[in-house]
Design an enzyme around this catalytic site. Structure first.
Site, PDB file in Angstrom:
ATOM      1  N   HIS A  71      68.459  67.804 101.740  1.00  0.00           N
ATOM      2  CA  HIS A  71      68.661  67.157 103.041  1.00  0.00           C
ATOM      3  C   HIS A  71      68.523  65.639 102.959  1.00  0.00           C
ATOM      4  O   HIS A  71      68.706  64.952 103.965  1.00  0.00           O
ATOM      5  CB  HIS A  71      67.655  67.696 104.058  1.00  0.00           C
ATOM      6  CG  HIS A  71      66.261  67.177 103.834  1.00  0.00           C
ATOM      7  ND1 HIS A  71      65.512  67.512 102.733  1.00  0.00           N
ATOM      8  CD2 HIS A  71      65.502  66.306 104.560  1.00  0.00           C
ATOM      9  CE1 HIS A  71      64.342  66.895 102.792  1.00  0.00           C
ATOM     10  NE2 HIS A  71      64.306  66.155 103.881  1.00  0.00           N
TER      11      HIS A  71
ATOM     12  N   HIS B  96      68.774  60.180 104.932  1.00  0.00           N
ATOM     13  CA  HIS B  96      68.078  61.383 105.396  1.00  0.00           C
ATOM     14  C   HIS B  96      68.930  62.080 106.450  1.00  0.00           C
ATOM     15  O   HIS B  96      69.252  61.503 107.485  1.00  0.00           O
ATOM     16  CB  HIS B  96      66.719  60.981 105.979  1.00  0.00           C
ATOM     17  CG  HIS B  96      65.812  62.135 106.298  1.00  0.00           C
ATOM     18  ND1 HIS B  96      66.007  62.951 107.380  1.00  0.00           N
ATOM     19  CD2 HIS B  96      64.713  62.610 105.655  1.00  0.00           C
ATOM     20  CE1 HIS B  96      65.053  63.870 107.415  1.00  0.00           C
ATOM     21  NE2 HIS B  96      64.261  63.689 106.366  1.00  0.00           N
TER      22      HIS B  96
END
Length: 651
Positions: A539, A554
């Site tokens: 992620h 992110h």
């Protein structure tokens, strides 16, 4: 070779690789599961039961010892393959040579070597040991080379995933089919009609499997091609056993999960290896083992497919082992009732694939735990623990099964009718009671020592995200002496960082930057850089740019909870990437379905090296990937002594 040709794989090459996986796992099934059965039930027939039992005991213990020795050799095998440079590539020569030699030698082990054990026992033991370790080493070269060559077949991640899927299907069918066919085939090919077959039946069956392994290895060598890329030049030496123990000693969570899995691995290897003996000598129904093996294949596929759903209810290692203990207890009292045996075996077998995936997830999570605790990342070492334990469990079971067969009287000439009540009792104690105790020990260790829950891992990752880029701040790689403009790595609506619904990012404590409400799922490199971290949950990615920028990208808030579901990473740590190269792809509906925020956050973790950090486009504006959105001006020497700037919105 151009990029297009490097990316695209032909259907023929993909099928050849899949057939290679089929042959590889068929061979391993024969080697790990049924060579011991042949040795204990048919190999030695001197007419002296005590002498036969002695030979069986010595040979099976030799196999156990040699397999453990081979574990020490494995790291050197990986290094040798990495250093191989031929016109045929790194891997294909080892697949062909290793597959050919190991197939021929394994077939030899399914014979009495010309009756040598009757003429000279000591010489037979020496020859057997030399042949076995030679076969095992060459098979390891083939196995490591085969699975390691996947990244070299194509540089396109989608093509790679397709090929891996084909290979997994071939592997599953190959390994399972051996169990389905072994007893019916051995009995069919035997010269005499017996319930356990004879030497000829075993040799013909072994010839078929070894021929498949031999031919499939050559198919991989002839019909696949390796491609060269810069990615493949970033390999490091394979770490050895010493390195693994060092990693365990520093990472207590990795150590405890490894210890629990060790007891579990030995237990299930013993029970699984004895199942064919149960059907043959306890029930007197060897052909029914095919029904059991067929059910096992389907249960494995179902368990793997349903894991994302079932893991919510059985997310703990301990829950699965309790179910397995129930199945083991039912199995112990099922006797010769086929329906009850199949039910018990299914209850025992169904959670095994889930345990494999749970342990893999916990070990993966322990990578970040160790990184936070120790300050460095041991991903390759951590992930090598599980295969090491699997091999060790298989090695121990080989030695133990031979001793159990002797103890229960399941040796040359034995049938279900000849097994005494005492023999059956001893067999069941070793097949069920001893492994059950080991499973209980595994449960106690895991429940009392392993703390890596989903929530705990999310906290660890959040902490790492706050601090990961700080260690690069004083590195020579991050010296900044000129202004920098950063493009957005993804298309969507531009946001000020302070609008992000997360105090850690919106406060700027991680670094200054911006955010994007994505309209696309493709994350691109905003500049030429080196990948410094790829989080195991895929992620987030950390980059150190050639321009000195230390950047964290992110994807979403709380997305660590998805454990990588819906995310595909196209890069690895240490890899050089070019501006515009795809780093990560994610499926936005997966994030939204989980009730999570899909905002993509981009922060410069060394933003204190800059001043006058400004958005060059208006917040709320739609931007396309690679559009410039953030301008950073480098500090002069006076400004360096003062402090970092703050991001100001564009006018």
């Amino acid at each position: 070779m151009d990029d297009k040709n490097q990316g695209k794989m032909s259907l023929g090459a993909r099928l050849a690789y899949s057939f290679g996986a089929f042959g590889n796992d068929s061979f391993y099934g024969l080697l790990s599961g049924y060579l011991i059965m042949f040795i204990t039930s048919h190999l030695f027939n001197t007419g002296n039961a005590a002498e036969d039992a002695k030979m069986i005991s010595i040979v099976t213990l030799i196999i156990m010892a040699l397999r453990i020795v081979e574990l020490l050799i494995d790291p050197f095998i990986g290094n040798a393959i990495d250093r191989t440079k031929t016109r045929w590539g790194h891997f294909r020569p080892w697949v062909v040579v290793g597959g050919s030699v190991s197939a021929v030698i394994l077939l030899m082990l399914f014979t009495d070597l010309g009756g040598l054990y009757r003429k000279n026992t000591v010489l037979y033991m020496i020859v057997f040991a030399v042949l076995y370790i030679t076969m095992d080493i060459f098979y390891s070269f083939k196995d490591v080379g085969f699975w390691s060559m996947l990244p070299s077949l194509t540089t396109d991640s989608r093509e790679r995933e397709k090929t891996a899927t084909y290979a997994r299907v071939g592997s599953t069918i190959g390994g399972g089919l051996v169990g389905i066919l072994v007893m019916p085939a051995v009995i069919f090919f035997s010269a005499k009609a017996t319930s356990t077959g004879d030497d000829r039946g075993w040799f013909i069956f072994a010839t078929i499997i070894c021929s498949i392994a031999f031919i499939s290895a050559w198919c991989v060598g002839l019909f696949t091609r390796e491609v060269n890329s810069d990615i493949r030049k970033n390999k490091q030496d394979t770490k050895g056993i010493v390195g693994i123990f060092k990693a365990l000693s520093g990472n207590d969570q990795l150590m405890w999960v490894a210890l629990a899995y060790l007891f579990y691995g030995i237990a299930i290897n013993i029970t699984n290896s004895l199942e064919v003996y149960y059907f043959t000598y306890i029930m007197g129904m060897p052909k029914a083992f095919s029904i059991f093996s067929t059910i096992n294949i389907f249960l494995g596929i179902i368990a793997t497919s349903l894991f994302p759903i079932l893991s919510k209810r059985m997310s703990r290692f301990t829950s699965c082992l309790v179910v397995m203990l129930c199945g083991m207890g039912l199995f112990a009292f099922a006797g010769s009732n086929l329906g009850l045996v199949l039910l018990a075996a299914s209850v025992f077998g169904f959670p095994q694939q889930m345990v494999f995936l749970i342990v893999l997830m916990v070990i993966t999570d322990s990578v970040e735990y160790g990184q936070l605790k120790l300050g460095h990342r041991d991903e390759s070492l951590a992930l090598s623990v599980r295969p090491l334990i699997d091999k060790f469990g298989g090695a121990v079971s080989n030695g133990v099964v031979g001793q159990i067969a002797i103890m229960a009287g399941m040796t040359t000439g034995a049938t279900a009718a000849s097994i005494t009540a005492a023999g059956k009792l001893h067999f069941k104690l070793m097949m069920f009671a001893v492994p059950a105790v080991m499973l209980v020990i595994a449960i106690i260790i895991f429940a009392s020592k392993v703390i890596l829950s989903e929530k705990k891992h999310a906290e660890i990752v959040a902490e790492l995200e706050k601090t990961w880029g700080k260690k690069f701040a004083k590195s020579n790689d991050t010296d900044v002496d000129s202004d920098v403009v950063i493009p957005t790595p993804i298309s969507g609506k531009l946001m000020n960082l302070r609008e992000v619904n997360d105090q850690t990012f919106s406060s700027g404590s991680v670094g200054q930057g911006f955010a994007i409400k994505p309209s696309d799922g493709r994350v691109l490199a905003p500049f030429d850089a080196t990948v410094r971290q790829v989080f195991t949950t895929r992620h987030a990615v950390g980059l150190v740019g050639d321009n000195g920028m230390v950047l964290l990208i992110h994807i979403g808030l709380g997305t660590v909870k998805l454990k990588g579901t819906g995310f595909v990473s196209y890069v690895e740590e240490g890899q050089k990437v070019k501006k515009g190269q795809e780093l990560i792809e994610f499926w936005d509906p997966t994030i939204k379905k989980a009730g999570l925020d899909d905002t993509v956050i981009v922060v410069v973790t060394n933003s204190n090296e800059f001043t006058d950090i400004n958005l060059t486009a208006k917040a709320g504006q739609e931007v396309q990937a690679e559009d410039n959105v953030l301008e950073l001006k480098a500090k002069d020497e006076k400004e360096s002594a003062l402090g970092g700037g703050q991001v100001e919105p564009a006018n």
